[in-house]
Design a protein around this motif. Structure first.
Motif, PDB file in Angstrom:
ATOM      1  N   VAL A  66       0.732  -1.244   0.197  1.00  0.00           N
ATOM      2  CA  VAL A  66      -0.016  -0.087  -0.009  1.00  0.00           C
ATOM      3  C   VAL A  66       0.772   1.100   0.071  1.00  0.00           C
ATOM      4  O   VAL A  66       2.039   1.077   0.435  1.00  0.00           O
ATOM      5  CB  VAL A  66      -1.043   0.039   1.333  1.00  0.00           C
ATOM      6  CG1 VAL A  66      -1.767  -1.046   1.226  1.00  0.00           C
ATOM      7  CG2 VAL A  66      -0.014  -0.099   2.573  1.00  0.00           C
ATOM      8  N   ALA A  67       0.066   2.213  -0.367  1.00  0.00           N
ATOM      9  CA  ALA A  67       0.795   3.677  -0.380  1.00  0.00           C
ATOM     10  C   ALA A  67      -0.011   4.632   0.094  1.00  0.00           C
ATOM     11  O   ALA A  67      -1.038   4.785  -0.532  1.00  0.00           O
ATOM     12  CB  ALA A  67       1.454   4.205  -1.632  1.00  0.00           C
ATOM     13  N   VAL A  68       0.245   5.260   1.194  1.00  0.00           N
ATOM     14  CA  VAL A  68      -0.726   6.346   1.769  1.00  0.00           C
ATOM     15  C   VAL A  68      -0.206   7.711   1.386  1.00  0.00           C
ATOM     16  O   VAL A  68       1.131   8.092   1.626  1.00  0.00           O
ATOM     17  CB  VAL A  68      -0.687   6.307   3.478  1.00  0.00           C
ATOM     18  CG1 VAL A  68      -1.730   7.423   3.651  1.00  0.00           C
ATOM     19  CG2 VAL A  68      -1.337   4.948   3.884  1.00  0.00           C
ATOM     20  N   ILE A  69      -0.959   8.423   0.724  1.00  0.00           N
ATOM     21  CA  ILE A  69      -0.747   9.573   0.140  1.00  0.00           C
ATOM     22  C   ILE A  69      -1.244  10.938   0.896  1.00  0.00           C
ATOM     23  O   ILE A  69      -2.719  11.063   0.934  1.00  0.00           O
ATOM     24  CB  ILE A  69      -1.041   9.802  -1.408  1.00  0.00           C
ATOM     25  CG1 ILE A  69      -0.236   8.748  -2.253  1.00  0.00           C
ATOM     26  CG2 ILE A  69      -0.571  10.896  -1.949  1.00  0.00           C
ATOM     27  CD1 ILE A  69      -1.022   8.288  -3.576  1.00  0.00           C
ATOM     28  N   GLU A  70      -0.605  11.476   1.551  1.00  0.00           N
ATOM     29  CA  GLU A  70      -1.266  12.686   2.311  1.00  0.00           C
ATOM     30  C   GLU A  70      -0.790  13.854   1.995  1.00  0.00           C
ATOM     31  O   GLU A  70       0.426  14.377   1.867  1.00  0.00           O
ATOM     32  CB  GLU A  70      -0.922  12.434   4.135  1.00  0.00           C
ATOM     33  CG  GLU A  70      -1.046  13.526   4.867  1.00  0.00           C
ATOM     34  CD  GLU A  70      -2.426  14.025   4.998  1.00  0.00           C
ATOM     35  OE1 GLU A  70      -3.362  13.076   4.922  1.00  0.00           O
ATOM     36  OE2 GLU A  70      -2.666  15.177   4.911  1.00  0.00           O
TER      37      GLU A  70
END
Ligand code: FES
Length: 521
Positions: A66-70
Motif C-alpha cells: 500500500v501507499a498512503v498519500i497525504e
C-alpha cells in the motif's frame, strides 16, 4: 516525550487558550518522506487520517502493498482535531435508522459500529499501544421534559438492536438532567498516539506513507489506476479515497453531503472531571469528555457551537459563547487549548463507504462520518479491506455510496443543493464594489470587488495584510472569512484555505490565487 506544538492558526488574539488541539500539542510532529519518484503498489490510499491509516494497515496485514498519500501531515487535519469518542452511540440515531432503513439496516449499523469499537480495542491491545485507551460510558442527555420522548424511543430502538443501552435519570455530570440514554463499555483514547503507532506498522516491506504529497487527479484505466500527485505518479490496482471530502468527485458527493464546523475548548477544572462521554440531545448541541495529561491532571473538553462551514458569521463568537457556557456548567480553572473541526454530514446520516460510483471498478471512497469519525472510519477500513480484495462484506450494502432509494434522501438532497445554489449566486451578487483597497482592522477579513475581481483581503493581528482571489478553486463559490481560524472557508462544499490562500481542506486541491494590492491602489 518530545512534543511540538503546531497550529495552522496564528495566535496573537484575545480568544481563550492556545490555538492547537490537545492531540497535536502532546505528540511529536511526523516526518514521513514526500513521494520522490513514480511508484507502483497494489492499493493507493489518498488521505492520512484515521480512515486512511486504518484501511492501509488492514490491507497490509492481508498481504497488499500500500501507499498512503497525504497532502499535508498524517493524523493532523480532521483526525487531529476530533474529540475522539470511540462509541457506537452517535447521538440519537437508532430510532431514525429503524424508520429509514428498517430493522435489518439499523442492525447492520449497530453491529458494524460495535465491531469497530472492538477492532480499535484489539489493535490497541495486540500492538500494546500506549494511547490512554479507557473503557467508559457514553451518554446522550436532555434537560428538557419535551425531549424525553425522543430519548425513550432511542432506548427502545437501541435495546432491540442488542446495543448496551439503558435509560438513566442521573449521570456523573455536576448538574441535574431530565433523562439520558447510557451506552456502557464504550471507550475514549488519544487518537494521535494510537494512529502514530499504527502508521509505524504500515511503513516498510514495500508499503509506504508519503506526506506533503498532494493527489491532483486519478485516471482509471482497464486494470489499473494512475494517481497524479504534485510529486509524481502512483500506479495502483485499486485506489481508496479517504481524504475527508473526496477531492476526485465522479459520484456527485458535493451534492449529497454538507460540511459543518464545531469548536472545542480544552479546560482544566478545579476538581476532578466527571467520568464518561456526554452529548446533549437537544439544541444547542454540546459535548464533553476528559483525557489525562502525561504531565499530570486532565483536560476537560467542551465542544459545541456547530454551524455549516462558511456560514458561521463572526466565528470568534463561537469560542466566546462556548467559554461562557462551559464556565456556567463547570468549575473551569483555566482554558489551555482551543480548536475547531469539520465534519461531513450525509443526507440520511449514514456514511458513504464502498465503490466511488456505480461504474467504478477500482475506485473506493469513505466519507460522510457525520462527527463520528473514530468508529465510522474503522468501519470503513473493515468494509474496504474486504471490497478492495474482492471479498463480500455483510455491512457494505447499508453504506453503499450508490444507494439513494429512500425518498427522504432525495428530498434532503434537494434542500442541500438549494442551499449551495443560494450561495453560488447570492454571495456573488452581494460582494460590494470598492474604489480602492479598504482599510481593515486587525483580525478582520473581507471580500470586495476591485477592478471587476472578487478579492479576499485580511489583516492579521500584527498588521500583515494578505490578498487572494475570493473564488473557490473547487467550483467557483465565493469564500467567507473565518476570523477565529484566520482562514477563508467556502460555504458551498466546505473547502478551506489558509489566510494566504493555501488549501487546508478539500474538496478543492488548488490554492487561491494571490492578488497584488499594489495593482489595485
Ligand atoms: Fe465547492 Fe468551494 S468547496 S465551490
Amino acid at each position: 516525550m518530545d512534543t511540538t506544538k503546531r497550529a495552522d492558526v496564528p495566535g496573537g488574539d484575545d480568544l481563550p487558550g492556545e490555538p492547537v488541539s490537545l492531540w497535536l500539542a502532546t505528540t511529536p510532529e511526523t516526518d514521513f518522506p514526500q513521494l520522490k519518484s513514480d511508484l507502483s503498489v497494489d492499493v493507493a490510499i489518498i488521505g492520512g487520517g484515521i480512515a486512511g491509516i486504518t484501511t492501509a494497515l488492514l490491507l497490509k496485514e492481508r498481504g497488499a502493498k500500500v501507499a498512503v498519500i497525504e497532502a499535508r501531515r498524517i493524523a493532523a487535519s480532521v483526525t487531529g482535531n476530533t474529540t475522539a469518542k470511540v462509541t457506537s452511540q452517535h447521538g440519537l440515531i437508532y430510532d431514525h435508522l429503524v424508520s429509514q432503513f428498517g430493522m435489518e439496516g439499523a442492525q447492520a449499523y449497530a453491529d458494524s459500529q460495535q465491531a469497530a469499537l472492538e477492532k480499535i480495542a484489539s489493535l490497541v491491545e495486540a500492538n500494546r499501544i500506549d494511547c490512554d485507551f479507557t473503557r467508559t460510558n457514553a451518554y446522550v442527555y436532555t434537560e428538557e421534559e419535551d425531549e424525553l420522548k425522543r430519548i425513550t424511543a432511542e432506548v427502545e430502538a437501541a435495546t432491540k438492536l442488542g446495543l448496551p443501552a439503558s435509560y438513566v435519570e442521573t449521570t456523573p455530570l455536576p448538574f441535574e438532567i431530565k433523562g439520558a440514554i447510557q451506552f456502557s463499555n464504550q471507550a475514549r483514547f488519544h487518537p494521535r498516539k494510537y494512529l502514530l503507532a499504527l502508521a509505524r506498522k504500515i511503513q516498510g516491506d514495500g508499503s509506504n506513507i508519503f506526506e506533503e504529497t498532494r493527489a491532483l487527479d486519478i485516471e482509471e484505466e482497464d486494470s489499473t489506476c494512475r494517481v497524479a500527485t504534485d510529486q509524481g505518479v502512483v500506479k495502483a490496482g485499486k485506489v481508496v479515497i479517504a481524504s475527508h471530502f473526496p477531492f476526485y468527485d465522479h459520484g456527485m458527493y458535493f451534492a449529497r453531503m454538507h460540511p459543518k464546523r464545531s469548536y472545542v475548548l480544552g479546560c482544566r477544572l478545579s476538581g476532578e472531571a466527571p467520568e464518561g462521554m456526554f452529548i446533549t440531545s437537544d439544541a444547542p448541541f454540546h459535548s464533553f469528555r476528559s483525557n489525562p495529561l502525561e504531565t499530570g491532571g486532565e483536560i476537560w473538553m467542551v465542544g459545541g457551537e456547530n454551524h455549516k462551514t462558511g456560514q458561521g458569521g463572526d466565528t470568534r463568537e463561537h469560542y466566546t459563547n462556548l467559554e461562557r457556557w462551559a464556565r456556567e456548567r463547570f468549575d473551569v480553572e483555566t482554558i489551555e487549548y482551543r480548536w475547531s473541526t469539520q465534519d461531513n454530514v450525509t443526507v440520511d446520516r449514514v456514511p458513504y463507504i464502498g465503490k466511488a460510483s456505480s461504474g467504478s471498478e477500482h475506485l473506493f471512497v469513505a466519507t460522510g462520518f457525520g462527527g463520528w469519525g473514530m468508529t465510522n472510519s474503522t468501519v470503513s477500513a473493515i468494509i474496504l479491506s474486504d471490497l478492495v480484495l474482492g471479498r463480500e462484506n455483510a455491512w457494505s450494502s447499508l453504506y453503499d455510496p450508490n444507494r439513494f432509494k429512500p425518498l427522504t434522501s432525495v428530498k434532503d438532497l434537494v434542500v442541500e443543493n438549494v442551499d449551495v445554489a443560494k450561495h453560488f449566486v447570492g454571495d456573488r451578487l452581494s460582494v460590494k464594489e470598492e474604489e480602492s483597497v479598504p482599510d481593515l482592522m486587525e483580525g478582520e477579513g473581507r471580500v470586495v470587488e476591485l477592478d471587476d475581481e472578487k478579492v479576499a483581503i485580511c489583516k492579521l493581528e500584527g498588521g500583515a495584510t494578505h490578498a487572494v482571489s475570493a473564488t473557490c478553486t473547487h467550483m467557483g463559490c465565493v469564500v467567507a472569512w473565518n476570523g477565529a481560524e484566520k482562514s477563508w472557508d467556502c460555504p458551498c462544499h466546505g473547502s478551506r484555505f489558509n489566510y494566504d490562500g493555501t488549501v487546508i481542506q478539500g474538496p478543492a486541491n488548488k490554492d487561491l490565487k494571490k492578488v497584488s494590492l499594489n495593482d489595485k491602489e
